[in-house]
Design an enzyme around this catalytic site. Structure first.
Site, PDB file in Angstrom:
ATOM      1  N   GLU A   1      -5.994   9.790  -0.034  1.00  0.00           N
ATOM      2  CA  GLU A   1      -5.287   8.526   0.188  1.00  0.00           C
ATOM      3  C   GLU A   1      -3.851   8.620  -0.333  1.00  0.00           C
ATOM      4  O   GLU A   1      -2.905   8.141   0.305  1.00  0.00           O
ATOM      5  CB  GLU A   1      -6.023   7.395  -0.526  1.00  0.00           C
ATOM      6  CG  GLU A   1      -5.315   6.054  -0.493  1.00  0.00           C
ATOM      7  CD  GLU A   1      -5.762   5.152  -1.629  1.00  0.00           C
ATOM      8  OE1 GLU A   1      -5.008   4.222  -1.962  1.00  0.00           O
ATOM      9  OE2 GLU A   1      -6.852   5.396  -2.197  1.00  0.00           O
TER      10      GLU A   1
ATOM     11  N   ASP B   1      -0.814   8.096   2.278  1.00  0.00           N
ATOM     12  CA  ASP B   1       0.141   7.004   2.110  1.00  0.00           C
ATOM     13  C   ASP B   1       1.563   7.494   2.366  1.00  0.00           C
ATOM     14  O   ASP B   1       2.352   6.833   3.053  1.00  0.00           O
ATOM     15  CB  ASP B   1       0.012   6.440   0.696  1.00  0.00           C
ATOM     16  CG  ASP B   1       1.054   5.376   0.391  1.00  0.00           C
ATOM     17  OD1 ASP B   1       0.955   4.274   0.952  1.00  0.00           O
ATOM     18  OD2 ASP B   1       1.969   5.656  -0.398  1.00  0.00           O
TER      19      ASP B   1
ATOM     20  N   GLU C   1      -5.711   5.733   5.241  1.00  0.00           N
ATOM     21  CA  GLU C   1      -4.692   6.583   4.630  1.00  0.00           C
ATOM     22  C   GLU C   1      -5.270   7.943   4.270  1.00  0.00           C
ATOM     23  O   GLU C   1      -4.606   8.981   4.447  1.00  0.00           O
ATOM     24  CB  GLU C   1      -4.122   5.910   3.383  1.00  0.00           C
ATOM     25  CG  GLU C   1      -3.235   4.715   3.691  1.00  0.00           C
ATOM     26  CD  GLU C   1      -2.648   4.079   2.456  1.00  0.00           C
ATOM     27  OE1 GLU C   1      -1.578   3.447   2.570  1.00  0.00           O
ATOM     28  OE2 GLU C   1      -3.258   4.188   1.376  1.00  0.00           O
TER      29      GLU C   1
END
Length: 245
Positions: A65, A69, A141
């Site tokens: 993640e 991102d 993400e």
């Protein structure tokens, strides 16, 4: 690179708690990439509650993640600069903030079938963790991070441009968040900045509920959300409804 059959066969050998059929394989088939390392996709779909190194369980999706991102922000900035060549940095930033926000990510999760493919233990299954927008957004993400680590920017770019196309084209003008709109409303009338106060933060760490109160123009309103920012936006939206009535 492994072909689609290799990936689907790999994920089919990994049961998904509480889901019928093969939702992980179904999600894999929707992605514009066939993984050389199928374990990356499995990690991307593993909620932290299902990861326990002491029991030789999979790593959670938190590290992926973190990567995803940054990948999403880069690819979205690239796309916005290309799509809106006449807009200034500030307007592009407003668009970017909305497109990478939790709500947008959760919508993408819905089209990909992420909820059914998430790996969660039975107790979290019962708590409804699959339905939480924050969990779904984090998983999207993480998928982008997995795509990047396995195949570079191109497969991640292909997914972003396919799944975010409708969201990107939804507004001819740069969107404005409730907090920004409220601030513009008060400053435009010489009333200063709105004040936000955290009222409460309850619930377990994986499923918190924040309540925030906002004060402006002699009025106040409260809003709740899965994080402080979401609660502030909800509170600003409610106060605007009062002030603009």
């Amino acid at each position: 690179m492994a072909d689609g059959d290799t990936l689907v066969a790999a994920v089919q050998r990994r049961p998904v708690s509480g889901a019928a059929g093969d939702p992980v394989g179904d999600l894999a088939a929707r992605l514009p990439h066939r993984f050389a390392r199928p374990d990356l996709l499995l990690h991307a779909l593993t909620h932290r509650s299902a990861a326990d190194p002491r029991k030789q369980m999979l790593d959670s999706n938190e590290r992926l993640e973190f990567v995803g991102d940054r990948v999403l922000a880069l690819l979205m900035a690239e796309w916005l600069a290309e799509r809106f060549p006449a807009e200034r940095e500030g307007d592009l930033g407003k668009r970017l903030a909305v497109l990478v926000a939790q709500d947008s990510l959760a919508k993408v999760a819905g089209t990909l079938g992420v909820a059914a493919a998430l790996r969660v233990p039975p107790n979290e299954e019962r708590s409804g963790v699959r339905r939480r927008a924050s969990v779904l957004a984090d998983a999207v993400e993480a998928i982008l991070g997995a795509l990047y680590l396995d195949g570079g920017l191109e497969p991640a770019r292909a997914l972003v441009r396919r799944e975010w196309s409708t969201l990107l084209e939804a507004s001819a003008r740069p969107p404005v968040s409730p907090k920004t709109r409220l601030q513009e409303w008060t400053l435009g009338r010489g009333l200063g900045l709105p004040e936000y106060m955290l009222v409460s933060a309850t619930g377990p760490s994986h499923s918190p509920v924040f309540v925030v109160r906002v004060l402006a123009a002699g009025q106040d309103a409260e809003g709740s959300g899965e994080n402080k920012r979401a609660a502030e936006q909800a509170a600003a939206e409610r106060l605007l409804a009062v002030l603009e009535a």
